[in-house]
Motif scaffolding. Structure first.
Motif, PDB file in Angstrom:
ATOM      1  N   TRP A 140       0.762  -0.841  -0.049  1.00 47.67           N
ATOM      2  CA  TRP A 140      -0.009  -0.258  -0.078  1.00 47.67           C
ATOM      3  C   TRP A 140       0.766   1.169  -0.002  1.00 47.67           C
ATOM      4  N   ASP A 141       2.054   1.340   0.659  1.00 51.13           N
ATOM      5  CA  ASP A 141       3.077   2.498   0.830  1.00 51.13           C
ATOM      6  C   ASP A 141       4.210   2.514   0.301  1.00 51.13           C
ATOM      7  N   ASN A 142       4.621   1.679  -0.690  1.00 54.53           N
ATOM      8  CA  ASN A 142       5.303   1.237  -1.909  1.00 54.53           C
ATOM      9  C   ASN A 142       5.416   0.828  -3.238  1.00 54.53           C
ATOM     10  N   GLU A 143       5.549   2.594  -3.834  1.00 55.92           N
ATOM     11  CA  GLU A 143       4.881   2.216  -5.378  1.00 55.92           C
ATOM     12  C   GLU A 143       6.113   0.742  -5.493  1.00 55.92           C
ATOM     13  N   GLU A 144       6.552   0.979  -5.819  1.00 55.17           N
ATOM     14  CA  GLU A 144       7.727  -0.477  -6.828  1.00 55.17           C
ATOM     15  C   GLU A 144       6.788  -1.842  -6.634  1.00 55.17           C
ATOM     16  N   LEU A 145       6.939  -1.990  -4.516  1.00 62.19           N
ATOM     17  CA  LEU A 145       6.191  -3.434  -4.922  1.00 62.19           C
ATOM     18  C   LEU A 145       4.981  -4.249  -5.221  1.00 62.19           C
ATOM     19  N   ASN A 146       4.133  -2.351  -5.658  1.00 59.73           N
ATOM     20  CA  ASN A 146       2.297  -2.250  -5.612  1.00 59.73           C
ATOM     21  C   ASN A 146       2.418  -2.468  -6.786  1.00 59.73           C
ATOM     22  N   LEU A 147       3.726  -2.356  -8.174  1.00 60.57           N
ATOM     23  CA  LEU A 147       3.865  -2.206  -9.541  1.00 60.57           C
ATOM     24  C   LEU A 147       4.067  -3.716  -9.695  1.00 60.57           C
ATOM     25  N   LEU A 148       4.950  -4.486  -8.866  1.00 64.30           N
ATOM     26  CA  LEU A 148       5.512  -5.602  -8.798  1.00 64.30           C
ATOM     27  C   LEU A 148       4.888  -6.742  -8.040  1.00 64.30           C
ATOM     28  N   ASN A 149       3.887  -6.361  -7.610  1.00 61.12           N
ATOM     29  CA  ASN A 149       2.329  -6.698  -6.847  1.00 61.12           C
ATOM     30  C   ASN A 149       1.636  -7.650  -8.381  1.00 61.12           C
ATOM     31  N   ARG A 150       1.678  -5.653  -8.693  1.00 63.54           N
ATOM     32  CA  ARG A 150       0.218  -6.226 -10.214  1.00 63.54           C
ATOM     33  C   ARG A 150       0.526  -6.834 -11.271  1.00 63.54           C
ATOM     34  N   ASN A 151       1.633  -6.701 -11.631  1.00 60.05           N
ATOM     35  CA  ASN A 151       2.657  -7.658 -12.290  1.00 60.05           C
ATOM     36  C   ASN A 151       2.403  -8.672 -12.729  1.00 60.05           C
ATOM     37  N   LEU A 152       2.934  -9.172 -11.201  1.00 58.72           N
ATOM     38  CA  LEU A 152       2.381 -10.560 -11.020  1.00 58.72           C
ATOM     39  C   LEU A 152       1.320 -11.072 -11.063  1.00 58.72           C
ATOM     40  N   LYS A 153       1.173 -10.982 -10.796  1.00 59.85           N
ATOM     41  CA  LYS A 153      -0.874 -10.843 -11.002  1.00 59.85           C
ATOM     42  C   LYS A 153      -1.264 -10.730 -12.538  1.00 59.85           C
ATOM     43  N   ASN A 154      -0.403  -9.762 -13.106  1.00 62.52           N
ATOM     44  CA  ASN A 154      -0.896 -10.243 -14.836  1.00 62.52           C
ATOM     45  C   ASN A 154      -0.233 -11.294 -14.945  1.00 62.52           C
ATOM     46  N   ASN A 155       1.383 -11.749 -14.643  1.00 64.45           N
ATOM     47  CA  ASN A 155       2.144 -12.781 -15.147  1.00 64.45           C
ATOM     48  C   ASN A 155       1.295 -13.787 -14.305  1.00 64.45           C
ATOM     49  N   PHE A 156       1.019 -14.420 -13.695  1.00 70.37           N
ATOM     50  CA  PHE A 156      -0.226 -15.435 -13.419  1.00 70.37           C
ATOM     51  C   PHE A 156      -1.397 -15.883 -13.466  1.00 70.37           C
ATOM     52  N   ASP A 157      -2.081 -14.076 -14.028  1.00 72.07           N
ATOM     53  CA  ASP A 157      -3.641 -14.160 -14.833  1.00 72.07           C
ATOM     54  C   ASP A 157      -4.131 -14.435 -13.359  1.00 72.07           C
ATOM     55  N   ILE A 158      -3.643 -14.448 -12.758  1.00 67.38           N
ATOM     56  CA  ILE A 158      -4.525 -14.371 -11.035  1.00 67.38           C
ATOM     57  C   ILE A 158      -6.558 -13.390 -11.700  1.00 67.38           C
ATOM     58  N   HIS A 159      -6.280 -12.938 -11.735  1.00 66.50           N
ATOM     59  CA  HIS A 159      -7.787 -12.071 -11.645  1.00 66.50           C
ATOM     60  C   HIS A 159      -8.807 -12.893 -13.084  1.00 66.50           C
ATOM     61  N   PRO A 160      -8.066 -13.448 -14.260  1.00 67.43           N
ATOM     62  CA  PRO A 160      -9.263 -13.146 -15.282  1.00 67.43           C
ATOM     63  C   PRO A 160      -8.831 -14.957 -14.629  1.00 67.43           C
ATOM     64  N   ARG A 161      -8.152 -16.129 -13.843  1.00 63.51           N
ATOM     65  CA  ARG A 161      -8.538 -17.218 -13.209  1.00 63.51           C
ATOM     66  C   ARG A 161      -9.726 -16.441 -12.378  1.00 63.51           C
ATOM     67  N   PHE A 162      -9.744 -16.099 -11.644  1.00 63.14           N
ATOM     68  CA  PHE A 162     -10.390 -15.453 -10.723  1.00 63.14           C
ATOM     69  C   PHE A 162     -12.207 -15.676 -10.760  1.00 63.14           C
ATOM     70  N   LYS A 163     -12.195 -15.006 -11.705  1.00 60.64           N
ATOM     71  CA  LYS A 163     -13.571 -14.621 -12.640  1.00 60.64           C
ATOM     72  C   LYS A 163     -13.993 -16.438 -13.011  1.00 60.64           C
ATOM     73  N   ASP A 164     -13.034 -16.736 -13.699  1.00 63.89           N
ATOM     74  CA  ASP A 164     -13.594 -17.913 -14.716  1.00 63.89           C
ATOM     75  C   ASP A 164     -14.131 -18.759 -13.324  1.00 63.89           C
ATOM     76  N   LEU A 165     -13.189 -18.825 -12.653  1.00 61.95           N
ATOM     77  CA  LEU A 165     -13.781 -19.721 -10.936  1.00 61.95           C
ATOM     78  C   LEU A 165     -15.352 -19.022 -10.584  1.00 61.95           C
ATOM     79  N   ASP A 166     -14.927 -17.884 -10.655  1.00 58.23           N
ATOM     80  CA  ASP A 166     -16.193 -17.578 -10.204  1.00 58.23           C
ATOM     81  C   ASP A 166     -17.561 -17.834 -10.884  1.00 58.23           C
TER      82      ASP A 166
END
Length: 261
Positions: A190-216
């Protein structure tokens, strides 16, 4: 320098509270649902989640095997599906930003916070794969009954077995829903822009959100099937009660006729 990360689905869940009490190693950070360790003497890192996932960093096969034997004592409903995922952190001192690739991430330096973010997303990916398998099994098992309804217009399964099936589906569905918090972002981004960007990029890499929508979406199909089966069961029970009433009325009429005679 490289650090190899491996996430493994061990069980449906862990007793985190009991584990933290008996592991006898001070946690770097943690909560009631997860715990992260920095083992400085061996330069290893360990992340354990209550949804049954263990994530190793810098563990050799012997150390990993020893810990797995230990942590299984805290496993609830062990999973034997060989579900795991690997990811690598590489260091390059000339890198001016963190670069996320398909199988590795490049960074100028490695610290505990960066490792935690990478290990978290790797663990989330394995957990989602496990839930995807469970939801597929639920949908596949219901196809037989749906096909029978289409071809015969009825279900031949007994009431007891149908109720057992509905109970199994509800149990799995609730287990998935209870652990969907795994997609939550950790507080440290939340308070670290670099880590926040890393977290978002990793989620994109692992397709976390699309997979969650498909699971839902799959869970919604399962829920619709449950509603259908419950309605069929209610109709069948209603018809059975109607026939019981008809038989009782007929019996009373026959008895009345005998009395008249």
């Amino acid at each position: 320098m490289e650090i190899r990360i491996e996430a493994i689905q061990i069980a449906e869940s862990f007793n985190i509270k009991k584990f933290r009490t008996e592991f006898r190693t001070e946690a770097f950070s943690g909560s009631t649902s997860e715990v992260f360790y920095v083992l400085t003497e061996t330069d290893r890192y360990l992340y354990i989640f209550d949804y049954g996932v263990v994530v190793f960093a810098n563990y050799d096969p012997i150390a990993k095997s020893e810990f797995l034997n230990f942590v299984k004592n805290y496993a609830i409903n062990p999973v034997d599906l060989n579900l795991s995922e690997e990811y690598i952190i590489k260091t390059n001192e000339s890198a001016d930003k963190i670069i996320v690739k398909n199988n590795f991430v490049i960074t100028s330096k490695i610290d505990a916070s960066l490792l935690r973010i990478v290990m978290l997303n790797t663990g989330q990916s394995v957990a989602l794969e496990y839930y995807e398998i469970l939801s597929d099994e639920l949908i596949t098992s219901s196809k037989h009954y749906i096909l029978e309804l289409e071809q015969k217009g009825r279900l031949s399964i007994s009431k007891t077995n149908l109720l057992k099936y509905i109970g199994k589906v509800l149990n799995v569905k609730n287990s998935i829903v209870d652990n969907l918090y795994i997609l939550d972002d950790p507080n440290l981004v939340w308070d670290n822009e670099e880590l926040n960007l890393l977290n978002r990029n990793l989620k994109n890499n692992f397709d976390i959100h699309p997979r969650f929508k498909d699971l839902d979406y799959r869970l919604q199909i399962v829920e619709d099937n449950l509603t259908l089966f419950t309605d069929v069961l209610n109709v069948r029970e209603s018809h059975r009660l109607e026939w019981i009433i008809i038989i009782l009325i007929a019996f009373e009429i026959i008895m009345a006729l005998f009395k008249v005679v």
